[in-house]
Design a protein around this motif. Structure first.
Motif, PDB file in Angstrom:
ATOM      1  N   ALA A  33       0.826  -1.208   0.000  1.00  0.00           N
ATOM      2  CA  ALA A  33       0.000   0.000   0.000  1.00  0.00           C
ATOM      3  C   ALA A  33       0.860   1.257   0.000  1.00  0.00           C
ATOM      4  O   ALA A  33       0.584   2.214  -0.739  1.00  0.00           O
ATOM      5  CB  ALA A  33      -0.933  -0.009   1.216  1.00  0.00           C
ATOM      6  N   ILE A  34       1.916   1.272   0.804  1.00  0.00           N
ATOM      7  CA  ILE A  34       2.804   2.440   0.863  1.00  0.00           C
ATOM      8  C   ILE A  34       3.517   2.644  -0.467  1.00  0.00           C
ATOM      9  O   ILE A  34       3.691   3.777  -0.933  1.00  0.00           O
ATOM     10  CB  ILE A  34       3.812   2.275   2.012  1.00  0.00           C
ATOM     11  N   GLU A  35       3.904   1.542  -1.104  1.00  0.00           N
ATOM     12  CA  GLU A  35       4.642   1.643  -2.364  1.00  0.00           C
ATOM     13  C   GLU A  35       3.766   2.126  -3.514  1.00  0.00           C
ATOM     14  O   GLU A  35       4.253   2.818  -4.415  1.00  0.00           O
ATOM     15  CB  GLU A  35       5.239   0.281  -2.709  1.00  0.00           C
ATOM     16  N   HIS A  36       2.464   1.792  -3.494  1.00  0.00           N
ATOM     17  CA  HIS A  36       1.582   2.082  -4.626  1.00  0.00           C
ATOM     18  C   HIS A  36       0.565   3.187  -4.328  1.00  0.00           C
ATOM     19  O   HIS A  36      -0.328   3.424  -5.141  1.00  0.00           O
ATOM     20  CB  HIS A  36       0.835   0.815  -5.046  1.00  0.00           C
ATOM     21  N   ASN A  37       0.707   3.847  -3.200  1.00  0.00           N
ATOM     22  CA  ASN A  37      -0.241   4.902  -2.853  1.00  0.00           C
ATOM     23  C   ASN A  37       0.105   6.197  -3.592  1.00  0.00           C
ATOM     24  O   ASN A  37       1.228   6.712  -3.475  1.00  0.00           O
ATOM     25  CB  ASN A  37      -0.227   5.138  -1.334  1.00  0.00           C
ATOM     26  N   LEU A  38      -0.828   6.722  -4.356  1.00  0.00           N
ATOM     27  CA  LEU A  38      -0.552   7.907  -5.176  1.00  0.00           C
ATOM     28  C   LEU A  38      -0.319   9.170  -4.343  1.00  0.00           C
ATOM     29  O   LEU A  38       0.580   9.960  -4.670  1.00  0.00           O
ATOM     30  CB  LEU A  38      -1.694   8.117  -6.171  1.00  0.00           C
ATOM     31  N   ASP A  44       6.340  12.472  -2.287  1.00  0.00           N
ATOM     32  CA  ASP A  44       7.758  12.322  -2.643  1.00  0.00           C
ATOM     33  C   ASP A  44       8.197  13.407  -3.622  1.00  0.00           C
ATOM     34  O   ASP A  44       9.317  13.928  -3.534  1.00  0.00           O
ATOM     35  CB  ASP A  44       7.996  10.939  -3.263  1.00  0.00           C
ATOM     36  N   VAL A  45       7.305  13.744  -4.556  1.00  0.00           N
ATOM     37  CA  VAL A  45       7.612  14.810  -5.501  1.00  0.00           C
ATOM     38  C   VAL A  45       7.747  16.146  -4.772  1.00  0.00           C
ATOM     39  O   VAL A  45       8.672  16.931  -5.040  1.00  0.00           O
ATOM     40  CB  VAL A  45       6.535  14.892  -6.597  1.00  0.00           C
ATOM     41  N   LEU A  46       6.841  16.401  -3.835  1.00  0.00           N
ATOM     42  CA  LEU A  46       6.909  17.652  -3.069  1.00  0.00           C
ATOM     43  C   LEU A  46       8.181  17.723  -2.227  1.00  0.00           C
ATOM     44  O   LEU A  46       8.789  18.792  -2.085  1.00  0.00           O
ATOM     45  CB  LEU A  46       5.672  17.780  -2.173  1.00  0.00           C
ATOM     46  N   VAL A  47       8.584  16.583  -1.670  1.00  0.00           N
ATOM     47  CA  VAL A  47       9.835  16.545  -0.906  1.00  0.00           C
ATOM     48  C   VAL A  47      11.018  16.876  -1.809  1.00  0.00           C
ATOM     49  O   VAL A  47      11.919  17.643  -1.424  1.00  0.00           O
ATOM     50  CB  VAL A  47      10.015  15.164  -0.249  1.00  0.00           C
ATOM     51  N   ALA A  48      11.028  16.303  -3.018  1.00  0.00           N
ATOM     52  CA  ALA A  48      12.117  16.580  -3.967  1.00  0.00           C
ATOM     53  C   ALA A  48      12.147  18.059  -4.348  1.00  0.00           C
ATOM     54  O   ALA A  48      13.227  18.660  -4.466  1.00  0.00           O
ATOM     55  CB  ALA A  48      11.958  15.709  -5.212  1.00  0.00           C
ATOM     56  N   ILE A  49      10.962  18.652  -4.527  1.00  0.00           N
ATOM     57  CA  ILE A  49      10.898  20.084  -4.861  1.00  0.00           C
ATOM     58  C   ILE A  49      11.478  20.927  -3.723  1.00  0.00           C
ATOM     59  O   ILE A  49      12.264  21.861  -3.949  1.00  0.00           O
ATOM     60  CB  ILE A  49       9.443  20.497  -5.161  1.00  0.00           C
ATOM     61  N   LYS A  50      11.108  20.612  -2.495  1.00  0.00           N
ATOM     62  CA  LYS A  50      11.604  21.367  -1.351  1.00  0.00           C
ATOM     63  C   LYS A  50      13.109  21.169  -1.164  1.00  0.00           C
ATOM     64  O   LYS A  50      13.808  22.085  -0.713  1.00  0.00           O
ATOM     65  CB  LYS A  50      10.852  20.952  -0.081  1.00  0.00           C
ATOM     66  N   ASN A  51      13.607  19.989  -1.490  1.00  0.00           N
ATOM     67  CA  ASN A  51      15.051  19.768  -1.405  1.00  0.00           C
ATOM     68  C   ASN A  51      15.793  20.664  -2.400  1.00  0.00           C
ATOM     69  O   ASN A  51      16.874  21.187  -2.096  1.00  0.00           O
ATOM     70  CB  ASN A  51      15.373  18.307  -1.666  1.00  0.00           C
ATOM     71  N   ALA A 116      14.279  27.042   4.343  1.00  0.00           N
ATOM     72  CA  ALA A 116      14.118  26.061   3.270  1.00  0.00           C
ATOM     73  C   ALA A 116      14.357  24.645   3.792  1.00  0.00           C
ATOM     74  O   ALA A 116      13.666  23.695   3.392  1.00  0.00           O
ATOM     75  CB  ALA A 116      15.074  26.375   2.129  1.00  0.00           C
ATOM     76  N   THR A 117      15.326  24.487   4.703  1.00  0.00           N
ATOM     77  CA  THR A 117      15.585  23.174   5.300  1.00  0.00           C
ATOM     78  C   THR A 117      14.393  22.703   6.121  1.00  0.00           C
ATOM     79  O   THR A 117      13.989  21.536   6.047  1.00  0.00           O
ATOM     80  CB  THR A 117      16.838  23.238   6.182  1.00  0.00           C
ATOM     81  N   VAL A 118      13.820  23.611   6.893  1.00  0.00           N
ATOM     82  CA  VAL A 118      12.658  23.266   7.712  1.00  0.00           C
ATOM     83  C   VAL A 118      11.462  22.900   6.830  1.00  0.00           C
ATOM     84  O   VAL A 118      10.707  21.969   7.134  1.00  0.00           O
ATOM     85  CB  VAL A 118      12.308  24.436   8.658  1.00  0.00           C
ATOM     86  N   GLU A 119      11.286  23.625   5.742  1.00  0.00           N
ATOM     87  CA  GLU A 119      10.170  23.318   4.841  1.00  0.00           C
ATOM     88  C   GLU A 119      10.348  21.951   4.187  1.00  0.00           C
ATOM     89  O   GLU A 119       9.359  21.227   3.971  1.00  0.00           O
ATOM     90  CB  GLU A 119      10.057  24.412   3.776  1.00  0.00           C
ATOM     91  N   ALA A 120      11.587  21.583   3.871  1.00  0.00           N
ATOM     92  CA  ALA A 120      11.841  20.240   3.322  1.00  0.00           C
ATOM     93  C   ALA A 120      11.511  19.166   4.366  1.00  0.00           C
ATOM     94  O   ALA A 120      10.910  18.129   4.043  1.00  0.00           O
ATOM     95  CB  ALA A 120      13.294  20.128   2.880  1.00  0.00           C
ATOM     96  N   GLU A 121      11.890  19.426   5.615  1.00  0.00           N
ATOM     97  CA  GLU A 121      11.544  18.491   6.684  1.00  0.00           C
ATOM     98  C   GLU A 121      10.032  18.432   6.892  1.00  0.00           C
ATOM     99  O   GLU A 121       9.488  17.365   7.206  1.00  0.00           O
ATOM    100  CB  GLU A 121      12.236  18.918   7.982  1.00  0.00           C
ATOM    101  N   GLN A 122       9.370  19.559   6.696  1.00  0.00           N
ATOM    102  CA  GLN A 122       7.924  19.611   6.862  1.00  0.00           C
ATOM    103  C   GLN A 122       7.217  18.693   5.861  1.00  0.00           C
ATOM    104  O   GLN A 122       6.271  17.987   6.215  1.00  0.00           O
ATOM    105  CB  GLN A 122       7.439  21.056   6.687  1.00  0.00           C
ATOM    106  N   GLU A 123       7.671  18.704   4.628  1.00  0.00           N
ATOM    107  CA  GLU A 123       7.068  17.829   3.616  1.00  0.00           C
ATOM    108  C   GLU A 123       7.332  16.364   3.939  1.00  0.00           C
ATOM    109  O   GLU A 123       6.470  15.510   3.706  1.00  0.00           O
ATOM    110  CB  GLU A 123       7.624  18.176   2.232  1.00  0.00           C
TER     111      GLU A 123
END
Length: 444
Positions: A33-38, A44-51, A116-123
């Motif tokens: 479920a975790i692997e296939h949950n949209l 994950d995309v939002l985390v990459a953007i914040k990084n 920016a670091t905190v926002e990445a952790e937030q996501e």
């Protein structure tokens, strides 16, 4: 060629059968479920953007370097300060490299990088909240499937028992030992058992469908839910520690509370960014460049590269911007930050209260369900033994089919209550363990 096609076909069928016959444990379902949950993939995309935002914020402290080249021509007449009108045809150009960087602004760039670091952790924490909610749904759906499957198996045993009674009644009626009404009663009872079986079967399919939808699994009918170690691991594992210790552990593993703490850190940094607007900003710049001028008809005009080399120059500059009046914007922004801190404090306190209430309810459900399960187990054993004697008496012709049906119905009811109490205990204990440890695995 035909042999190759046949082998490929057999391999394909074998793989499909293996997939279809796979037995899914609770851990398998949660992982899938975790692997296939949209929504988690989106997170994950939002985390990459914040990084990437974080990387850009750290690079803001580096000087910005650029190059320039300008060229333009002027054609026509012009009048000088003495009133003389003459042609003014020329070509001008300049080119060079310049660099600029902020030297001081109350640590604005450093705090911007921290934000920016905190926002990445937030996501990332937001992803943990989504994983927690999804895991709770999977656990509930998984145990619901196990419960309905157990009820189906129990009802199947009841049907087999009713079939045996019907066979005995038909044989006894055929030789005139019992009245025909006994056969009709046995058939009616068998029909009721099949009807109840179909109801349990329907509930099982609905539970599988719900679980498969939470898992984003395509074929719910191929979902074989089976975890032989789950029940033994849960029942042999207790929740150790005092109530206050359990609460502290649950709070420590609660991703929502961790998210609120991270938001408070972000607001502290944001307040420093707002305060920077009241401090002077000092910028430094440096440039290297050259110019070229050509009046076209002027005699002995120097060539482009020669003149550009002679006109080469460097420049260093410092610019200071001092804020004087910004209409009270900074003051009100800081007030907004304080109000948002109060809001997050209230939300955090409310989440802690809800967490404590959940733990108290789960502990109560666990203890009561456990006692109910122990009592229902004793009742089932006694009822099962009673049915054994009733069956012997029925075979000997000492009791009627109504008596044995009554004993059998009591057994079915007792077994269903025992099964429900067992899975209620499993659910309460597993949920209590998950809220305290943040994990579905029992690793004591």
């Amino acid at each position: 060629m035909k042999k190759i096609l046949i082998i490929a076909l057999l391999l394909t069928l074998g793989v499909r059968m293996a997939v279809a016959q796979k037995q899914w444990s609770l851990e398998d379902c949660v992982s899938y479920a975790i692997e296939h949950n949209l929504p988690l993939k989106r997170q994950d995309v939002l985390v990459a953007i914040k990084n990437l935002d974080q990387e850009m914020a750290h690079r803001e402290r580096l000087p910005a370097v650029g190059s320039y080249f300008n060229g333009y021509s002027t054609f026509g007449h012009s009048q000088d300060v003495f009133g003389t009108i003459r042609r003014n045809d020329n070509f001008n150009s300049n080119m060079g490299i310049n660099a600029e960087m902020t030297l001081y602004q109350f640590n604005y760039l450093r705090n911007q990088a921290k934000k920016a670091t905190v926002e990445a952790e937030q996501e990332q924490l937001e992803k943990e909240v989504l994983k927690r909610d999804l895991t709770l749904k999977i656990v509930q759906g998984y145990l619901q499937v196990l419960l309905t499957q157990a009820l189906v198996d129990a009802q199947d045993s009841a049907i087999n028992f009713s079939v045996q009674l019907l066979d005995k009644a038909e044989k006894s009626t055929a030789i005139g030992a019992t009245a025909p009404a006994v056969v009709f009663e046995a058939k009616a009872n068998l029909a009721r058992e099949k009807q109840q079986y179909q109801q349990y079967h329907k509930e099982t399919q609905q539970a599988k469908l719900t679980l498969a939808q939470h898992m984003n699994y395509a074929d719910y009918s191929a979902l074989r839910v089976y975890d032989p170690l789950l029940e033994s691991e849960i029942f042999k594992t207790g929740i150790r520690g005092t109530k206050s210790d359990l609460i502290q552990e649950a709070i420590r593993h609660n991703p929502i509370l961790n998210k609120y703490e991270n938001q408070l850190i972000g607001l502290d940094i944001e307040s420093k960014l707002f305060k920077a607007a009241d401090y002077p900003m000092v910028k430094g710049s440096a440039s290297l460049g050259t110019t070229y001028f050509n009046a076209f008809k002027t005699a002995n005009e120097r060539p482009f590269f020669g003149q550009s080399k002679d006109n080469f120059a460097q420049q260093i500059a410092i610019a200071v911007t001092i804020p004087v009046f910004n209409k009270g914007r900074t003051k009100r922004q800081l007030q907004q930050v304080n109000l948002r801190k109060q809001e997050i404090g209230l939300l955090s306190e409310n989440e802690k209260i809800q967490q404590i209430q959940i733990l108290e309810k789960l502990q109560l459900d666990w203890k009561e369900s456990k006692q109910q399960y122990e009592i229902s187990t004793e009742a089932f054993s006694a009822t099962k033994e009673s049915l054994v004697y009733s069956r012997r008496s029925f075979m000997a012709g000492k009791v009627s089919i109504y008596d044995i049906n009554n004993s059998k119905n009591n057994l079915i009811k007792s077994e269903a209550e025992m099964i429900r109490a067992r899975y209620n205990t499993l659910f309460s204990l597993l949920m209590l363990h998950y809220h305290v440890s943040g994990d579905i695995k029992f690793s004591y």
